[in-house]
Write an enzyme that holds these catalytic residues in place. Sequence first.
Site, PDB file in Angstrom:
ATOM      1  N   PRO A  13      45.852 -48.683  31.647  1.00  0.00           N
ATOM      2  CG  PRO A  13      47.224 -50.519  31.235  1.00  0.00           C
ATOM      3  CD  PRO A  13      45.778 -50.119  31.334  1.00  0.00           C
ATOM      4  CG  ASN A  14      51.275 -47.239  30.806  1.00  0.00           C
ATOM      5  OD1 ASN A  14      51.921 -46.866  31.786  1.00  0.00           O
ATOM      6  ND2 ASN A  14      51.236 -48.507  30.428  1.00  0.00           N
ATOM      7  NE  ARG A  21      51.917 -45.213  26.348  1.00  0.00           N
ATOM      8  CZ  ARG A  21      50.875 -46.036  26.259  1.00  0.00           C
ATOM      9  NH1 ARG A  21      49.644 -45.586  26.461  1.00  0.00           N
ATOM     10  NH2 ARG A  21      51.057 -47.295  25.993  1.00  0.00           N
ATOM     11  CE1 TYR A  26      48.862 -45.478  21.717  1.00  0.00           C
ATOM     12  CE2 TYR A  26      50.980 -44.970  22.738  1.00  0.00           C
ATOM     13  CZ  TYR A  26      50.050 -45.897  22.308  1.00  0.00           C
ATOM     14  OH  TYR A  26      50.285 -47.237  22.461  1.00  0.00           O
ATOM     15  CG  ASN A  82      42.340 -46.976  25.031  1.00  0.00           C
ATOM     16  OD1 ASN A  82      42.891 -48.082  25.026  1.00  0.00           O
ATOM     17  ND2 ASN A  82      42.881 -45.901  24.475  1.00  0.00           N
ATOM     18  CB  ALA A  85      49.262 -52.934  27.680  1.00  0.00           C
ATOM     19  CG  HIS A  88      47.191 -56.030  23.264  1.00  0.00           C
ATOM     20  ND1 HIS A  88      46.307 -55.917  22.205  1.00  0.00           N
ATOM     21  CD2 HIS A  88      47.711 -54.784  23.447  1.00  0.00           C
ATOM     22  CE1 HIS A  88      46.323 -54.655  21.767  1.00  0.00           C
ATOM     23  NE2 HIS A  88      47.163 -53.956  22.514  1.00  0.00           N
ATOM     24  CG  ASP A  95      36.352 -64.393  32.030  1.00  0.00           C
ATOM     25  OD1 ASP A  95      36.099 -64.609  30.826  1.00  0.00           O
ATOM     26  OD2 ASP A  95      37.034 -65.178  32.739  1.00  0.00           O
ATOM     27  CD  GLU A 106      38.845 -53.831  21.577  1.00  0.00           C
ATOM     28  OE1 GLU A 106      37.998 -54.724  21.364  1.00  0.00           O
ATOM     29  OE2 GLU A 106      40.066 -53.979  21.379  1.00  0.00           O
ATOM     30  CG  HIS A 108      42.560 -50.058  20.729  1.00  0.00           C
ATOM     31  ND1 HIS A 108      43.074 -50.272  21.985  1.00  0.00           N
ATOM     32  CD2 HIS A 108      41.736 -51.096  20.469  1.00  0.00           C
ATOM     33  CE1 HIS A 108      42.593 -51.407  22.452  1.00  0.00           C
ATOM     34  NE2 HIS A 108      41.770 -51.929  21.561  1.00  0.00           N
ATOM     35  CB  ILE A 109      44.620 -43.472  20.608  1.00  0.00           C
ATOM     36  CG1 ILE A 109      43.782 -43.076  21.833  1.00  0.00           C
ATOM     37  CG2 ILE A 109      45.218 -42.256  19.912  1.00  0.00           C
ATOM     38  CD1 ILE A 109      44.623 -42.611  23.021  1.00  0.00           C
ATOM     39  CB  SER A 110      47.679 -46.407  17.835  1.00  0.00           C
ATOM     40  OG  SER A 110      47.554 -47.569  18.659  1.00  0.00           O
ATOM     41  NE  ARG A 115      51.419 -49.112  17.988  1.00  0.00           N
ATOM     42  CZ  ARG A 115      51.287 -48.775  19.281  1.00  0.00           C
ATOM     43  NH1 ARG A 115      50.081 -48.524  19.780  1.00  0.00           N
ATOM     44  NH2 ARG A 115      52.351 -48.676  20.054  1.00  0.00           N
ATOM     45  NE  ARG A 119      51.832 -51.979  20.495  1.00  0.00           N
ATOM     46  CZ  ARG A 119      52.065 -51.637  21.762  1.00  0.00           C
ATOM     47  NH1 ARG A 119      51.090 -51.551  22.623  1.00  0.00           N
ATOM     48  NH2 ARG A 119      53.295 -51.358  22.157  1.00  0.00           N
TER      49      ARG A 119
HETATM   50  C1  DQA Z   1      46.160 -48.375  22.865  1.00  0.00           C
HETATM   51  C2  DQA Z   1      46.884 -49.475  22.070  1.00  0.00           C
HETATM   52  C3  DQA Z   1      47.510 -50.501  23.002  1.00  0.00           C
HETATM   53  O1  DQA Z   1      48.193 -51.493  22.233  1.00  0.00           O
HETATM   54  C4  DQA Z   1      48.506 -49.826  23.922  1.00  0.00           C
HETATM   55  O2  DQA Z   1      49.025 -50.772  24.841  1.00  0.00           O
HETATM   56  C5  DQA Z   1      47.947 -48.638  24.632  1.00  0.00           C
HETATM   57  C6  DQA Z   1      47.077 -47.726  23.882  1.00  0.00           C
HETATM   58  C7  DQA Z   1      45.632 -47.261  21.945  1.00  0.00           C
HETATM   59  O3  DQA Z   1      44.788 -46.502  22.419  1.00  0.00           O
HETATM   60  O4  DQA Z   1      46.072 -47.126  20.781  1.00  0.00           O
HETATM   61  O5  DQA Z   1      48.256 -48.389  25.798  1.00  0.00           O
HETATM   62  O6  DQA Z   1      45.042 -48.963  23.529  1.00  0.00           O
END
Ligand code: DQA
Length: 157
Positions: A13-14, A21, A26, A82, A85, A88, A95, A106, A108-110, A115, A119
Amino acid sequence: MGPVTTVYVFNGPNLNLLGTRKPEVYGTATLASVEELCRATAAGHDLELDFRQTNHEGDLVEAIHEAGAAVKRGEALGAVINAGAWTHTSLALHDAIEGAELPVVEVHISNVHAREAVRHHSYLSPVAAGIVVGFGVDGYALAIDGLVRKLRPVRSA
Ligand code: DQA
């Protein structure tokens, strides 16, 4: 040349908002440019790229099932995910990865560990083959490289 092998890159998502964003967190690269980075990285390993983004959790569950089945047929290597959210929050994604036996890196950009505390926990990490955090969008390329290095049998010359 052998049969085509796919590497999947799934975004939750997002992540469609990448570029606008929270650029201080990011960066300014768009998801389209991340897809190009992944396509070039996959091509460097003779892999086809299947790149997706969804804001619907069930769609990602089903994509994981589909990818797991493709791996079992010998048509795919695994997936970079990725989960945004859902990382978390989602026991369902944990599953799905476990149930489909999908090899996952897995990403994550950040640096999620630098943080908010919410997270720091990931439902995906216990079922991931590896984790890449905090390298910006370059992490996607590192994750594809890592998946290949971990999973692809070394070919003899
Ligand atoms: C994220 C980190 C997550 O905590 C956050 O909800 C995201 C992006 C990252 O790529 O850093 O949507 O997965």
